[in-house]
Design an enzyme around this catalytic site. Structure first.
Site, PDB file in Angstrom:
ATOM      1  N   PRO A 137       0.760  -1.112  -0.083  1.00  0.00           N
ATOM      2  CA  PRO A 137       0.006   0.108  -0.026  1.00  0.00           C
ATOM      3  C   PRO A 137       0.907   1.335  -0.259  1.00  0.00           C
ATOM      4  CG  PRO A 137       0.256  -1.037   2.247  1.00  0.00           C
ATOM      5  CD  PRO A 137       0.912  -1.956   1.279  1.00  0.00           C
ATOM      6  N   GLU A 138       2.052   1.334  -0.246  1.00  0.00           N
ATOM      7  CA  GLU A 138       3.001   2.392  -0.247  1.00  0.00           C
ATOM      8  C   GLU A 138       2.328   3.712  -0.835  1.00  0.00           C
ATOM      9  OE1 GLU A 138       5.795  -0.948   0.558  1.00  0.00           O
ATOM     10  OE2 GLU A 138       4.145  -0.623  -0.481  1.00  0.00           O
ATOM     11  N   VAL A 139       2.037   3.432  -2.335  1.00  0.00           N
ATOM     12  CA  VAL A 139       1.547   4.628  -2.893  1.00  0.00           C
ATOM     13  C   VAL A 139       0.183   5.466  -2.405  1.00  0.00           C
ATOM     14  CG1 VAL A 139       2.392   3.800  -4.955  1.00  0.00           C
ATOM     15  CG2 VAL A 139       0.089   3.170  -4.345  1.00  0.00           C
ATOM     16  N   ARG A 141       0.402   6.052   0.752  1.00  0.00           N
ATOM     17  CA  ARG A 141       0.988   6.730   2.039  1.00  0.00           C
ATOM     18  C   ARG A 141       1.920   7.694   1.207  1.00  0.00           C
ATOM     19  NH1 ARG A 141      -2.630   3.524   3.536  1.00  0.00           N
ATOM     20  NH2 ARG A 141      -2.229   1.601   4.487  1.00  0.00           N
ATOM     21  N   LEU A 143       4.198   6.999  -0.668  1.00  0.00           N
ATOM     22  CA  LEU A 143       5.720   6.297  -0.618  1.00  0.00           C
ATOM     23  C   LEU A 143       5.797   5.318  -1.988  1.00  0.00           C
ATOM     24  CD1 LEU A 143       5.520   5.273   2.893  1.00  0.00           C
ATOM     25  CD2 LEU A 143       6.715   7.047   2.169  1.00  0.00           C
TER      26      LEU A 143
END
Length: 268
Positions: A137-139, A141, A143
């Site tokens: 799920p980085e994108v 956040r 990131l």
């Protein structure tokens, strides 16, 4: 006395390492990353240890980097240096799993997200409980998942990797098995036991032959010697205004406002 963030349990020649921050969903704090790295360093030198099982204290495997720890560090030059060091520490930890001469098995007892998914996928084998999910799920956040991207693309291919990395949506253990991201799905009660059983079965092979085969597989797949380059990319994004907003939104459980400025973030 503080509880260790990583627990070690010897099952004969198989060592179980348990991420032990259940109150923070086993998030990768600085202490946890350092402790896990120390354990792997010691295991590398142990002739009696033949396999490593990595799992998490219930209810999840690992939620990824501890964003709350990052946010609480504030907005100073020193905190930015620490953020860069945090990313590098996680990258070095993934490298350790890549290059460990002993076989590694992820017992994914619950959700594995972001850096947690990266640790699981970096292992030689992955066994997941049927209720577990795997996601990047980085994108969402603000990131990027540069450190774990190589393993993901190598294992599931570009099209599926794009789906996971660009949407941030997790997939079920069953879907992860179909995609080749994990070896098999089991019921939650037997996940750890089956991982240990797999570790014991590897005793039938010569330890030097196993170590050499692991190294040759890395060479055949073109695995990079280290992850310093991807870590630098991740760190550059991590200290951006967008990432600060994304992480704060996650920690404070609200929707991110991507057009926020740092001045507005500081007022929160």
């Amino acid at each position: 006395m503080n509880q260790p963030t990583v627990l070690r349990n010897n099952q004969g020649p198989v060592v179980i390492l348990t991420l032990n921050r259940p109150y923070r969903r086993n998030a990768l704090s600085r202490d946890l990353v350092a402790e896990l790295s120390d354990h792997l360093t010691k295991i590398e030198a142990e002739h009696g240890t033949r396999a490593v099982v990595l799992t998490g204290a219930a209810p999840v495997f690992c939620a990824g980097m501890d964003l709350k720890e990052s946010i609480l560090a504030g907005e100073t030059e020193e905190s930015e240096k620490q953020a860069i060091a945090d990313i590098q520490g996680i990258a070095d930890l993934v490298d350790q799993l890549h290059h460990l001469s002993k076989p590694t098995i992820a017992a994914i007892n619950g959700d594995a997200f972001a850096g947690g998914a990266g640790l699981a996928v970096a292992c030689d084998f992955a066994i997941a409980a049927e209720h577990a999910r795997i996601g990047y799920p980085e994108v969402r956040r603000g990131l990027v998942a540069a450190v774990v991207m190589y393993d993901l693309v190598r294992q599931v291919g570009e099209r599926r990797a794009r789906s996971l990395l660009l949407t941030g949506e997790p997939i079920s253990a069953a879907e992860a098995e179909r995609w080749g991201l994990i070896n098999r799905v089991v019921d939650r009660a037997s996940c750890l036991a089956q991982a240990v059983e797999l570790g014991v079965s590897l005793m039938a092979s010569g330890p030097k032959a196993v170590a050499t085969t692991k190294r040759l597989l890395d060479e055949a797949n073109g695995r990079p010697a280290n992850l310093r380059g991807p870590a630098a990319v991740t760190a550059a994004v991590r200290v951006s205004e967008e990432a600060e907003e994304g992480m704060r939104a996650f920690v404070y459980k609200r929707q991110p406002l991507w057009n926020w400025s740092r001045d507005r973030i500081a007022e929160e």
